[in-house]
Design an enzyme around this catalytic site. Structure first.
Site, PDB file in Angstrom:
ATOM      1  N   TRP A 262     -21.133  11.958 -18.927  1.00 11.76           N
ATOM      2  CA  TRP A 262     -21.452  11.949 -17.492  1.00 11.76           C
ATOM      3  C   TRP A 262     -22.751  12.707 -17.246  1.00 11.76           C
ATOM      4  O   TRP A 262     -23.056  13.683 -17.932  1.00 11.76           O
ATOM      5  CB  TRP A 262     -20.328  12.625 -16.693  1.00 11.76           C
ATOM      6  CG  TRP A 262     -18.986  11.982 -16.847  1.00 11.76           C
ATOM      7  CD1 TRP A 262     -17.938  12.456 -17.584  1.00 11.76           C
ATOM      8  CD2 TRP A 262     -18.537  10.757 -16.257  1.00 11.76           C
ATOM      9  NE1 TRP A 262     -16.868  11.601 -17.491  1.00 11.76           N
ATOM     10  CE2 TRP A 262     -17.197  10.544 -16.675  1.00 11.76           C
ATOM     11  CE3 TRP A 262     -19.113   9.807 -15.414  1.00 11.76           C
ATOM     12  CZ2 TRP A 262     -16.448   9.441 -16.285  1.00 11.76           C
ATOM     13  CZ3 TRP A 262     -18.367   8.708 -15.031  1.00 11.76           C
ATOM     14  CH2 TRP A 262     -17.051   8.529 -15.461  1.00 11.76           C
TER      15      TRP A 262
ATOM     16  N   GLU B  19       0.835  -1.214   0.000  1.00 13.38           N
ATOM     17  CA  GLU B  19       0.000   0.000   0.000  1.00 13.38           C
ATOM     18  C   GLU B  19       0.863   1.256   0.000  1.00 13.38           C
ATOM     19  O   GLU B  19       0.527   2.263  -0.612  1.00 13.38           O
ATOM     20  CB  GLU B  19      -0.949   0.014   1.210  1.00 13.38           C
ATOM     21  CG  GLU B  19      -1.943  -1.132   1.246  1.00 13.38           C
ATOM     22  CD  GLU B  19      -2.816  -1.221  -0.004  1.00 13.38           C
ATOM     23  OE1 GLU B  19      -3.137  -0.186  -0.596  1.00 13.38           O
ATOM     24  OE2 GLU B  19      -3.142  -2.358  -0.397  1.00 13.38           O
TER      25      GLU B  19
ATOM     26  N   ASN C 283     -10.546   2.216   3.220  1.00 13.54           N
ATOM     27  CA  ASN C 283     -10.187   2.110   1.795  1.00 13.54           C
ATOM     28  C   ASN C 283     -11.197   1.307   0.978  1.00 13.54           C
ATOM     29  O   ASN C 283     -11.582   1.705  -0.113  1.00 13.54           O
ATOM     30  CB  ASN C 283      -8.800   1.493   1.644  1.00 13.54           C
ATOM     31  CG  ASN C 283      -8.391   1.374   0.188  1.00 13.54           C
ATOM     32  OD1 ASN C 283      -8.364   2.370  -0.538  1.00 13.54           O
ATOM     33  ND2 ASN C 283      -8.110   0.168  -0.264  1.00 13.54           N
TER      34      ASN C 283
ATOM     35  N   TRP D 222     -16.403  11.708 -12.028  1.00 16.86           N
ATOM     36  CA  TRP D 222     -15.509  11.426 -10.900  1.00 16.86           C
ATOM     37  C   TRP D 222     -14.998  12.699 -10.233  1.00 16.86           C
ATOM     38  O   TRP D 222     -14.678  12.701  -9.044  1.00 16.86           O
ATOM     39  CB  TRP D 222     -14.332  10.548 -11.341  1.00 16.86           C
ATOM     40  CG  TRP D 222     -13.568  11.061 -12.527  1.00 16.86           C
ATOM     41  CD1 TRP D 222     -13.819  10.772 -13.833  1.00 16.86           C
ATOM     42  CD2 TRP D 222     -12.439  11.948 -12.526  1.00 16.86           C
ATOM     43  NE1 TRP D 222     -12.918  11.418 -14.641  1.00 16.86           N
ATOM     44  CE2 TRP D 222     -12.069  12.144 -13.873  1.00 16.86           C
ATOM     45  CE3 TRP D 222     -11.707  12.599 -11.529  1.00 16.86           C
ATOM     46  CZ2 TRP D 222     -10.998  12.963 -14.249  1.00 16.86           C
ATOM     47  CZ3 TRP D 222     -10.652  13.411 -11.897  1.00 16.86           C
ATOM     48  CH2 TRP D 222     -10.306  13.597 -13.245  1.00 16.86           C
TER      49      TRP D 222
ATOM     50  N   TRP E 285       1.757   1.724  -3.455  1.00 14.67           N
ATOM     51  CA  TRP E 285       0.650   2.348  -4.201  1.00 14.67           C
ATOM     52  C   TRP E 285       0.709   3.866  -4.030  1.00 14.67           C
ATOM     53  O   TRP E 285       0.509   4.632  -4.975  1.00 14.67           O
ATOM     54  CB  TRP E 285      -0.712   1.863  -3.684  1.00 14.67           C
ATOM     55  CG  TRP E 285      -1.298   0.712  -4.429  1.00 14.67           C
ATOM     56  CD1 TRP E 285      -1.367  -0.577  -4.002  1.00 14.67           C
ATOM     57  CD2 TRP E 285      -1.909   0.729  -5.740  1.00 14.67           C
ATOM     58  NE1 TRP E 285      -1.982  -1.360  -4.961  1.00 14.67           N
ATOM     59  CE2 TRP E 285      -2.324  -0.581  -6.037  1.00 14.67           C
ATOM     60  CE3 TRP E 285      -2.132   1.731  -6.683  1.00 14.67           C
ATOM     61  CZ2 TRP E 285      -2.961  -0.916  -7.229  1.00 14.67           C
ATOM     62  CZ3 TRP E 285      -2.762   1.401  -7.876  1.00 14.67           C
ATOM     63  CH2 TRP E 285      -3.167   0.091  -8.142  1.00 14.67           C
TER      64      TRP E 285
ATOM     65  N   TRP F 170      -9.865   7.876  -7.323  1.00 17.18           N
ATOM     66  CA  TRP F 170     -11.099   8.199  -8.058  1.00 17.18           C
ATOM     67  C   TRP F 170     -11.014   7.771  -9.508  1.00 17.18           C
ATOM     68  O   TRP F 170     -11.939   7.183 -10.057  1.00 17.18           O
ATOM     69  CB  TRP F 170     -11.430   9.699  -7.935  1.00 17.18           C
ATOM     70  CG  TRP F 170     -12.265   9.909  -6.713  1.00 17.18           C
ATOM     71  CD1 TRP F 170     -11.834  10.299  -5.475  1.00 17.18           C
ATOM     72  CD2 TRP F 170     -13.664   9.645  -6.590  1.00 17.18           C
ATOM     73  NE1 TRP F 170     -12.872  10.289  -4.596  1.00 17.18           N
ATOM     74  CE2 TRP F 170     -14.016   9.904  -5.252  1.00 17.18           C
ATOM     75  CE3 TRP F 170     -14.653   9.212  -7.459  1.00 17.18           C
ATOM     76  CZ2 TRP F 170     -15.319   9.736  -4.776  1.00 17.18           C
ATOM     77  CZ3 TRP F 170     -15.954   9.053  -6.989  1.00 17.18           C
ATOM     78  CH2 TRP F 170     -16.269   9.313  -5.660  1.00 17.18           C
TER      79      TRP F 170
HETATM   80  P1  FAD Z   1      -3.309   1.507   5.505  1.00 18.16           P
HETATM   81  O1  FAD Z   1      -4.094   0.395   4.933  1.00 18.16           O
HETATM   82  O2  FAD Z   1      -2.721   1.316   6.835  1.00 18.16           O
HETATM   83  O3  FAD Z   1      -2.148   1.834   4.446  1.00 18.16           O
HETATM   84  C1  FAD Z   1      -0.949   2.522   4.834  1.00 18.16           C
HETATM   85  C2  FAD Z   1      -0.758   3.750   3.976  1.00 18.16           C
HETATM   86  O4  FAD Z   1      -0.600   3.377   2.610  1.00 18.16           O
HETATM   87  C3  FAD Z   1      -1.935   4.708   3.985  1.00 18.16           C
HETATM   88  O5  FAD Z   1      -1.901   5.540   5.113  1.00 18.16           O
HETATM   89  C4  FAD Z   1      -1.736   5.451   2.678  1.00 18.16           C
HETATM   90  O6  FAD Z   1      -0.781   6.485   2.785  1.00 18.16           O
HETATM   91  C5  FAD Z   1      -1.182   4.364   1.773  1.00 18.16           C
HETATM   92  N1  FAD Z   1      -2.278   3.753   1.016  1.00 18.16           N
HETATM   93  C6  FAD Z   1      -3.100   2.764   1.412  1.00 18.16           C
HETATM   94  N2  FAD Z   1      -3.940   2.430   0.432  1.00 18.16           N
HETATM   95  C7  FAD Z   1      -3.665   3.238  -0.613  1.00 18.16           C
HETATM   96  C8  FAD Z   1      -4.193   3.390  -1.922  1.00 18.16           C
HETATM   97  N3  FAD Z   1      -5.178   2.617  -2.379  1.00 18.16           N
HETATM   98  N4  FAD Z   1      -3.682   4.354  -2.715  1.00 18.16           N
HETATM   99  C9  FAD Z   1      -2.669   5.138  -2.282  1.00 18.16           C
HETATM  100  N5  FAD Z   1      -2.118   5.037  -1.052  1.00 18.16           N
HETATM  101  C10 FAD Z   1      -2.606   4.104  -0.239  1.00 18.16           C
HETATM  102  N6  FAD Z   1      -5.460   8.063   0.573  1.00 18.16           N
HETATM  103  C11 FAD Z   1      -5.006   9.219   1.082  1.00 18.16           C
HETATM  104  O7  FAD Z   1      -4.018   9.219   1.825  1.00 18.16           O
HETATM  105  N7  FAD Z   1      -5.619  10.400   0.780  1.00 18.16           N
HETATM  106  C12 FAD Z   1      -6.712  10.482  -0.041  1.00 18.16           C
HETATM  107  O8  FAD Z   1      -7.216  11.574  -0.308  1.00 18.16           O
HETATM  108  C13 FAD Z   1      -7.222   9.258  -0.567  1.00 18.16           C
HETATM  109  N8  FAD Z   1      -8.339   9.247  -1.342  1.00 18.16           N
HETATM  110  C14 FAD Z   1      -8.784   8.061  -1.864  1.00 18.16           C
HETATM  111  C15 FAD Z   1      -9.911   8.073  -2.711  1.00 18.16           C
HETATM  112  C16 FAD Z   1     -10.377   6.891  -3.271  1.00 18.16           C
HETATM  113  C17 FAD Z   1     -11.585   6.932  -4.199  1.00 18.16           C
HETATM  114  C18 FAD Z   1      -9.721   5.673  -2.980  1.00 18.16           C
HETATM  115  C19 FAD Z   1     -10.227   4.397  -3.569  1.00 18.16           C
HETATM  116  C20 FAD Z   1      -8.626   5.655  -2.145  1.00 18.16           C
HETATM  117  C21 FAD Z   1      -8.136   6.833  -1.581  1.00 18.16           C
HETATM  118  N9  FAD Z   1      -7.003   6.839  -0.717  1.00 18.16           N
HETATM  119  C22 FAD Z   1      -6.546   8.037  -0.229  1.00 18.16           C
HETATM  120  C23 FAD Z   1      -6.258   5.607  -0.437  1.00 18.16           C
HETATM  121  C24 FAD Z   1      -6.688   4.835   0.834  1.00 18.16           C
HETATM  122  O9  FAD Z   1      -8.065   4.682   0.861  1.00 18.16           O
HETATM  123  C25 FAD Z   1      -6.226   5.491   2.129  1.00 18.16           C
HETATM  124  O10 FAD Z   1      -4.870   5.842   2.033  1.00 18.16           O
HETATM  125  C26 FAD Z   1      -6.396   4.521   3.322  1.00 18.16           C
HETATM  126  O11 FAD Z   1      -7.740   4.168   3.452  1.00 18.16           O
HETATM  127  C27 FAD Z   1      -5.888   5.173   4.564  1.00 18.16           C
HETATM  128  O12 FAD Z   1      -6.075   4.353   5.688  1.00 18.16           O
HETATM  129  P2  FAD Z   1      -4.844   3.772   6.493  1.00 18.16           P
HETATM  130  O13 FAD Z   1      -3.862   4.850   6.783  1.00 18.16           O
HETATM  131  O14 FAD Z   1      -5.395   3.007   7.642  1.00 18.16           O
HETATM  132  O15 FAD Z   1      -4.214   2.812   5.397  1.00 18.16           O
END
Ligand code: FAD
Length: 488
Positions: A322, A290, A357, A375, A293, A398
């Site tokens: 859209w 992640e 997420n 979107w 990602w 998105w």
């Molecule tokens: P954990 O699961 O603990 O992951 C650790 C870290 O990895 C996160 O804190 C984050 O920095 C990164 N990460 C995790 N999943 C993703 C992912 N899919 N894409 C990119 N980085 C990721 N994340 C944001 O930080 N800011 C946003 O504005 C944001 N908007 C999102 C919008 C959509 C539509 C989607 C599908 C995902 C988005 N994410 C965003 C990614 C992700 O949902 C969040 O980072 C995650 O839910 C944060 O929770 P956590 O810190 O417990 O993640």
């Protein structure tokens, strides 16, 4: 303010609000010159970027904590304010002049407006013969360093990750220490100014939203990271998709404002699980995935600036027809779609400023596919609500969900919100937490409350669309857009 005699250095904080493992700060402190630090609030810029009030509150609180920590290193942090990025070149140049700084340090940001801002600041400083050094810091591996064999940026995640891992193994970039304390100078320290409450009110121009559920001390943030690595990361693979389980790190608000770095995350998990990279089916690697990602989306906005300028990544999807339906958009925003998992997620976002997420994927798919709403409307709403709002990850997420971005699957991937709810919240525990109207609905009907024989007693809307029909309509809209582009 009086000028000091000898030359000093300036550290300009932006989205890197930490003392430990801050590349620019470390470099500034190695110059053997007094360091002044500054943070500029830019309220009009924040408003134009739809920055959520709760994230601004987090920044405000974090700045106070940062100020205390920096003062322990004898580095004063001053909080200044200008309207927007346009005002920054003159403001930074004036401050550098006033503080007799001959060198300004900061960490690079990849977003388009931020890049233009830094170019303009660089030019303004050059005119005054002030050096401007911008360091790579926000990613473990800098944007532009993970490329295909042909030297191009990757467009798809899996090969990007493969190459990212190769690069990382060649030169592992782990967390660096905090700077050594500077020589103490009482006069110098007087430059520090905490943001006053009135100043913060002016930053916002609208009501602040309390972020105090999220502690901001560097030790608190570090403790969260370590606790996650010790207690939860091993089960991350099983728990990460279940919104009713506290199975993810909850570090995203801190990563977004730079209160913790991606390198610190990597170092912490590798400290607990030195073989994380070799065991790719286990929790520690799944979590690192992640973080990669996050890097992918940052590298993308650097290489393809159009995505941070409101353009789709896949060009032909511009032609998608859209729908702009304000009332449907508001039902989605308010969690009144009649799809329990979507509504629970949207209410969680509105109430807390954070969303799981899996739910971000479900709600984004619902808006863009079931409602066929652009979107950008969803991206903007998320940004305006999220405590972890981050252009690269939000836009990437998105566009992925809308099939206008980097999803390797074609556009006919459409999430079924009811099936997703059944799979990831099987007993409706998460749904019942946020959709109180459904508290009494038996497990069997929690995902389809309108099948419940007692439905008449419910004060909950029926599904606003027929998912099957909406899916067909969305796929047709994409097909037509593609055909239009091919004909042109
Ligand atoms: P954990 O699961 O603990 O992951 C650790 C870290 O990895 C996160 O804190 C984050 O920095 C990164 N990460 C995790 N999943 C993703 C992912 N899919 N894409 C990119 N980085 C990721 N994340 C944001 O930080 N800011 C946003 O504005 C944001 N908007 C999102 C919008 C959509 C539509 C989607 C599908 C995902 C988005 N994410 C965003 C990614 C992700 O949902 C969040 O980072 C995650 O839910 C944060 O929770 P956590 O810190 O417990 O993640």
């Amino acid at each position: 303010m009086t000028k000091t005699e000898s030359a000093n250095s300036m550290m300009w904080f932006r989205a890197d609000l930490r003392v430990v493992d801050n590349t620019a700060l470390l470099q500034a402190s190695k110059q053997k010159k007094p360091v002044f630090a500054v943070f500029f609030a830019t309220p009009e810029q924040w408003a134009s970027h739809d920055t959520a009030p709760i994230q601004i509150d987090l920044i405000r609180r974090r700045l106070r904590s940062l100020q205390t920590q920096l003062s322990e290193c004898n580095i004063p942090l001053r909080i200044e304010q200008v309207a927007d990025f346009e005002a920054l070149p003159a403001a930074i140049a004036a401050l550098a002049e006033a503080w007799s700084c001959d060198h300004v340090f900061c960490n690079k940001q990849y977003e388009w407006n931020e890049k233009l801002r830094d170019q303009a600041v660089g030019q303004a400083l050059k005119k005054q013969k002030i050096k401007f050094s911008v360091f790579e810091d926000t990613c473990v591996l800098p944007a532009g360093s993970v490329l295909t064999r042909q030297g191009d940026p990757f467009k798809v995640y899996t090969p990007f990750r493969r190459e990212w891992l190769n690069q990382f193994h060649l030169s592992p970039a782990l967390a660096q220490p905090a700077p050594a304390a500077q020589a103490h100078d009482a006069e110098h320290m007087k430059f520090a100014t905490p943001p006053s409450d009135e100043q913060v009110d002016r930053w916002m121009g609208y009501a602040l939203r309390d972020s105090s559920d999220w502690p901001v001390g560097e030790e608190d943030i570090r403790a969260r990271l370590i606790r996650f690595c010790v207690e939860k990361v091993q089960d991350y693979g099983e728990h990460r998709d279940l919104p009713a389980v506290d199975g993810t790190s909850g570090l995203s608000p801190y990563l977004a404002i730079g209160a913790v770095s991606a390198r610190q995350c990597l170092s912490a998990v590798l400290h607990e699980f030195p073989e994380a990279f070799e065991k790719q089916e286990q929790g520690p690697f799944i979590w690192l995935n992640e973080i990669i990602w996050r890097e992918f989306y940052r590298h993308l906005i650097d290489a393809y600036p159009q995505v941070s300028r409101a353009q789709p990544f896949v060009n032909w999807t511009r032609q998608v027809d859209w729908q702009w339906d304000q009332s449907a958009l508001e039902r989605w925003q308010n969690g009144e779609t009649g799809f329990p998992i979507v509504d629970a997620a949207m209410r969680q976002l509105k109430a807390t400023g954070w969303m799981h997420n899996r739910l971000r994927m479900i709600t984004a798919s619902f808006l863009t596919k079931d409602l066929l709403i652009h979107w950008q409307a969803g991206e903007q709403w998320f940004m305006s609500q999220l405590i972890d709002g981050d252009l690269a990850s939000n836009n990437g997420g998105w566009q992925w969900a809308a099939s206008t971005g980097t999803d390797a699957q074609p556009y006919f991937r459409v999430f079924n919100p009811t099936a997703q709810g059944k799979k990831f919240d099987p007993n409706g525990e998460f749904i019942r937490t946020w959709v109180k109207e459904l508290a009494e609905v038996p497990d069997k009907y929690i995902h389809n409350p309108y099948d419940w024989p007692d439905v008449k007693s419910l004060d909950y809307p029926p599904p606003m669309v027929d998912h099957k029909a909406a899916r067909v309509k969305a796929i047709e809209a994409f097909k037509q857009a593609k055909a239009l582009t091919e004909q042109a």
